[in-house]
Design an enzyme around this catalytic site. Sequence first.
Site, mmCIF file in Angstrom:
data_model
loop_
_atom_site.group_PDB
_atom_site.id
_atom_site.type_symbol
_atom_site.label_atom_id
_atom_site.label_comp_id
_atom_site.label_asym_id
_atom_site.label_seq_id
_atom_site.Cartn_x
_atom_site.Cartn_y
_atom_site.Cartn_z
ATOM 1 N N SER A 116 0.785 -1.204 -0.006
ATOM 2 C CA SER A 116 0.082 0.057 -0.031
ATOM 3 C C SER A 116 0.932 1.250 -0.119
ATOM 4 O O SER A 116 0.296 2.406 -0.445
ATOM 5 C CB SER A 116 -0.893 0.053 1.304
ATOM 6 O OG SER A 116 -0.791 -0.836 1.989
ATOM 7 N N GLU A 124 -6.878 -1.122 -6.706
ATOM 8 C CA GLU A 124 -6.035 -0.206 -7.704
ATOM 9 C C GLU A 124 -4.603 -1.113 -8.457
ATOM 10 O O GLU A 124 -4.019 -2.148 -7.752
ATOM 11 C CB GLU A 124 -5.067 0.545 -6.423
ATOM 12 C CG GLU A 124 -5.935 1.874 -6.227
ATOM 13 C CD GLU A 124 -5.239 2.691 -5.237
ATOM 14 O OE1 GLU A 124 -5.440 4.021 -5.232
ATOM 15 O OE2 GLU A 124 -4.449 2.394 -4.397
ATOM 16 N N ASN A 134 -4.612 6.408 -1.270
ATOM 17 C CA ASN A 134 -4.042 6.769 0.156
ATOM 18 C C ASN A 134 -3.395 8.340 -0.009
ATOM 19 O O ASN A 134 -3.127 8.769 1.051
ATOM 20 C CB ASN A 134 -2.966 5.634 0.630
ATOM 21 C CG ASN A 134 -3.664 4.552 1.331
ATOM 22 O OD1 ASN A 134 -4.847 4.893 1.801
ATOM 23 N ND2 ASN A 134 -3.129 3.554 1.203
#
Length: 653
Positions: free
Chosen positions: A410, A443, A481
């Site tokens: 991430s 994603e 994010n």
Amino acid sequence: MNDAIEFSSTVSAMTRGGILVVTIDNAPVNATSADVRSGLEKALVHAEATADVAGVVITGAGKTFIGGADIREFGKPAIEPTLPAVIEKIEKLSKPVVAALNGAALGGGLEVALACHYRVASSTAQVGLPEVKLGIVPGAGGTQRLPRLIGIPAALDLIISGRSAKTDEALSLGIIDEIAKADLVETAISAAQKLSGKQLRRTGELSIATNEAAEIERAAARILGRARGQKAPAEAVRLITSSNRPLAEGLADERATFLTLRDSREAAALRYVFFAERESSRVEGLEGIEPRPVKTIGICGLGLMGSGIAVAALAAGYTVIGLDQTVEIAEKGRECIVGLLERNLASGRLDQDGFEAQKARLSVTASDADLAPCDLVIEAVFDDLDIKIDLFLRLDKVIRPDAVLATNTSYLNPDEIAAATAYPERVLGMHFFSPAHVMRLLEIVRCARTAPDVLATGLAVAKTFKKLPVVTGVTEGFIGNRIFSAYRREAEFLLEDGALPHEIDAALEDYGFPMGLFAVYDMAGLEIAWARRKRQAAARDPATRYVGIADTLCEMGRFGQKAGRGWYAYPDGKRTIDPDVTAIIETARAQKGITPRAFPKSEIQERMLKAMAAEGEALLAEGIAARPSDIDLVMINGYGFPAHKGGPMFART
Ligand code: 3HC
């Protein structure tokens, strides 16, 4: 059989056994565009006027019956005949009209079918009224005819959820009359022949059961409680629950409501989201590129994330080989995956055969060599660069050179992982959201050297997982994010400037987020972000504004709900404003010499939106996101941004 009659460029018919078989052929989904409506109307006039025609069958070409009204026509000047006018003609025809549902009958498509006198479906058909998902209500009789056919409670469920029902359910609800055992159109023709000359069952003339008031009230209250300020569900509830009145009156009310909602901002936002979802997998440079074939997927790291990915892969029909550090840990992972499958079995999402089949396609191991047959390996190990690079170097030795390697990081830089491997062009990022078997967003990270067919493979696999893939370039936190960081930063600035956590959360919840930011933090736990902030502390520019309130909370052990306190207190598990937190915030303001001021809800919302949109603009300028709508999809599907507001990029327009 005789020659085909062309009623319009999309509607043609043949007479078979005295029945006019009308076929709608309006690719891609046989939407009821102006040409279809006019063709259907002409076909009905022809059937009524032709003595040799004893009845009508309406069916669709291809795999869809009718996908609904043509959404692309919304907002353009109306063209006669309208859909309700055509539907009224169907219902009132003196000869039987049978709907032959060869595939999805959605929205206006189901409304056409509801007006027919009999409905036959192929076993692969599905029915639904998904209009509320587009911010509108059914506008061609759905809210009035469906309750007449299946009762108000069942109609409420179907219309408000917008979900599709498969044929077995549609039959048991009474939406369809028969599932064709042999050829669909032949079955429909013979139904029309049998009905010819008989009293026809017109849905609009059926009466509505009136003994379900308590059930209706409960269902309506439940629905309205979840509507998060959206207009369409509330209007649909009103129309359905008041459907026990003269049909013409109900239809007029429904149409007026449909037209008002169709022109609303909410509907424009949801239409934008509908097309954005279809647009997102059109990726520059991938035109005509074939994905690599994938049958077997390896998953490294069988914690919560890896297990969720495994469940999504098993559901999509892949063979899954799970890898973890030791046989015991791998076996624990297997138990976790099987536990999730058992939950799907218990909830009815999976039948016993499906459960057994998925279990049989799963194996786990602690030996890298067992991943040799994999076409794709997705790693979901601890988010640490050295651990991931070490794993990929080991994988290089055991899997085929053409197999694809995906990292589920991430925050790390997947280019650095790729660069360390033997074949960087086969590496991409697949950033799942937790729980990975539930969350739709995925994603797909295009690394500097990712080969086009590798990227295409990631997208194709995501689709089979029933995910919504959005392609992102490499940047810290990718699209989601990064915007989330800007959103969080702005919320913390607001705290220092004078707003309190519950005021910010209330503004966000009022805007349509299911939960405010600080409540989400408390639910997820504050410690992971704290650890990241500590790692980044040395690199932080002292000239940039930094809010240390979250750090203070963590230093006090206020890690969120699990700790019983975080941004809020949780006596008896209930989220409560904590005066201690207010004091901490006030101290932080005083230390920086900030004089707090009050913030109205609208200003909080505006500042949060602006911060997200500005970060979105930066992502576009840097080429990380291809289009504003991709950013909106990420925020809606991964971060709770209300779909009916269209996402931060749409909302700024
Ligand atoms: N109007 C216009 N275009 C439509 C459409 C519609 N109702 N439904 C789908 N399309 C387009 C899509 O935009 C896509 O176009 P593209 O190829 O240019 O991107 C193409 O058709 C194929 O769509 P999908 O990729 O979604 O195809 P699938 O095969 O995966 O799914 C489907 C087919 C299940 C019919 C799905 O498209 C769908 O759910 N469509 C929307 C259904 C809907 O919401 N209907 C209600 C419309 S409003 C209404 O009917 C009002 C009435 O009450 C008066």
